[in-house]
Design an enzyme around this catalytic site. Sequence first.
Site, PDB file in Angstrom:
ATOM      1  N   HIS A  18       0.834  -1.207   0.000  1.00 48.12           N
ATOM      2  CA  HIS A  18       0.000   0.000   0.000  1.00 48.12           C
ATOM      3  C   HIS A  18       0.866   1.253   0.000  1.00 48.12           C
ATOM      4  O   HIS A  18       0.648   2.180  -0.768  1.00 48.12           O
ATOM      5  CB  HIS A  18      -0.876   0.028   1.259  1.00 48.12           C
ATOM      6  CG  HIS A  18      -2.139  -0.752   1.139  1.00 48.12           C
ATOM      7  ND1 HIS A  18      -3.384  -0.195   1.203  1.00 48.12           N
ATOM      8  CD2 HIS A  18      -2.335  -2.077   0.957  1.00 48.12           C
ATOM      9  CE1 HIS A  18      -4.307  -1.129   1.068  1.00 48.12           C
ATOM     10  NE2 HIS A  18      -3.691  -2.289   0.931  1.00 48.12           N
ATOM     11  N   ASP A 117      -4.310   6.902   2.333  1.00 45.82           N
ATOM     12  CA  ASP A 117      -4.795   5.621   1.845  1.00 45.82           C
ATOM     13  C   ASP A 117      -6.318   5.643   2.062  1.00 45.82           C
ATOM     14  O   ASP A 117      -6.798   6.112   3.100  1.00 45.82           O
ATOM     15  CB  ASP A 117      -4.173   4.481   2.668  1.00 45.82           C
ATOM     16  CG  ASP A 117      -4.384   3.129   2.014  1.00 45.82           C
ATOM     17  OD1 ASP A 117      -3.389   2.553   1.563  1.00 45.82           O
ATOM     18  OD2 ASP A 117      -5.542   2.655   1.953  1.00 45.82           O
TER      19      ASP A 117
END
Length: 454
Positions: A18, A117
């Site tokens: 990520h 994120d």
Amino acid sequence: MADPTRHVAVLAFPFGTHAGPLLSLVRNLSAVAPDARFSFLSTSWSNQTLFSGMKGEEINNVRPFDVDDGARDDHVPSRNPIEAVELFLKATPRNFERGLEEAEKEVGLKIGCIVSDAFFWFAGDMAGEKRIPWVALWTAAVRSLFVHVDTDEIRRNLEAQGISNKGQTLDFLPGFSSIRSSDLPEGIIISPENSESPVDILLHKMGLILPKATAVLINSFHQLDPEISDHLKTRFRNFLHIGPLILTSPPNPKPESDPNNCLEWLSGHDAASVIYVSFGSVVTPPPHEVTALAEALKESGFPFLWSYRGTKPEGILDDGVSESGVNGKLVTWAPQVELLRHPSVGVFVTHCGWNSILESVVGGVPLICRPFFGDQRLNMRTVEAIWGIGVGLGGVMTKQGVLGSLRRVLVEEDGKGMRERIGVMKKLAYAATGVDGSSRKDVNDLVEIITNGD
Ligand code: UDP
């Protein structure tokens, strides 16, 4: 460096793949917006891994800030990777709030934009309180984003039909008639064993809150799954396709790019003949599946390159490259992006992580899929039933299953079709990220939001 005019805080999810794509996006933005300062907030372990290969000039106006990972100093990590995620989530959002305060103090400028994120729905509240834009990056596919945004609708429909039949298709969602309920990420259909999972709760909340974001970004390009992309455009204020990031943003430098000489090894092989195997940065298949895969690779007669995590697969190649005529190479890390673009690679045996799939599309390499958790089953189904660019192994790797799939992709007519279709997708990816391409335009819109947005 001149005083910055805009301070952008970046909140990274420090697990799986990520934070890397987020940092590569931020490094791209920092090059186009040299007057902005980017404070990159992640855990110390994640920051060390990401920034270790970079020299001062490569970091530009991006500075790492470490946030608490939630584990006590005397904590002994277990073998379950979810444990670290849960400890970290318990420390949020307080750890990030502290990080923001520290970054503002050190940079000497109030934060004017938060990029996070997409998992971090609470970043929307933080930005709301500060009255600044919130930009959220979804690091996976449009389809998995769609099912998280529409979770309540999916649950209602499946409950009305009785969810005992796991093979039922999701005809009630546009573009999902080939997707079965059993392909969905675990938390979409609540079952007693996972209803309390903090990750599932996080993703459900995320789906409800994301429509409030100033912009939702996705590491994909519009032409890859246009029907779903168009549908999501109606749900978000700005839905920007800024990928594949490996084509729009510079890769993060590594201390050593190819320590195991994989590319040189590949160069000695015929076109489209090598099997590449990797299950990403988190998954280790169970030992009996590793054995089945190893036996299939050996028996197939094709050369193979296997990037494995954890203990070396036993009994396959005990001392490196050649053993009783087997032509294979086992490494603990491979330069996957470059490798999948190498003409010798003919097929990718993968866990169907989103970065791996995109990298295979960019390389034009068909896939053999053994998904494990989260969005991986949905990605597999998309690969086999919607795009026709690979074969799904379903829930388990057996020797015969792998051998049959290798034959389908590398030898049979079927594989030719897969290679042609993924070749078309590869061209579309390059067109989207070339001059005047759709992803380039969306990156420009993003720069505008980050530097001037309100
Ligand atoms: N990767 C790599 N070398 C390896 C194994 C993996 O560079 O030997 C990279 C790969 O290129 C991809 C990432 O690790 O970018 C895996 O990401 P993905 O989303 O596929 O899976 P995850 O790690 O999140 O499970």
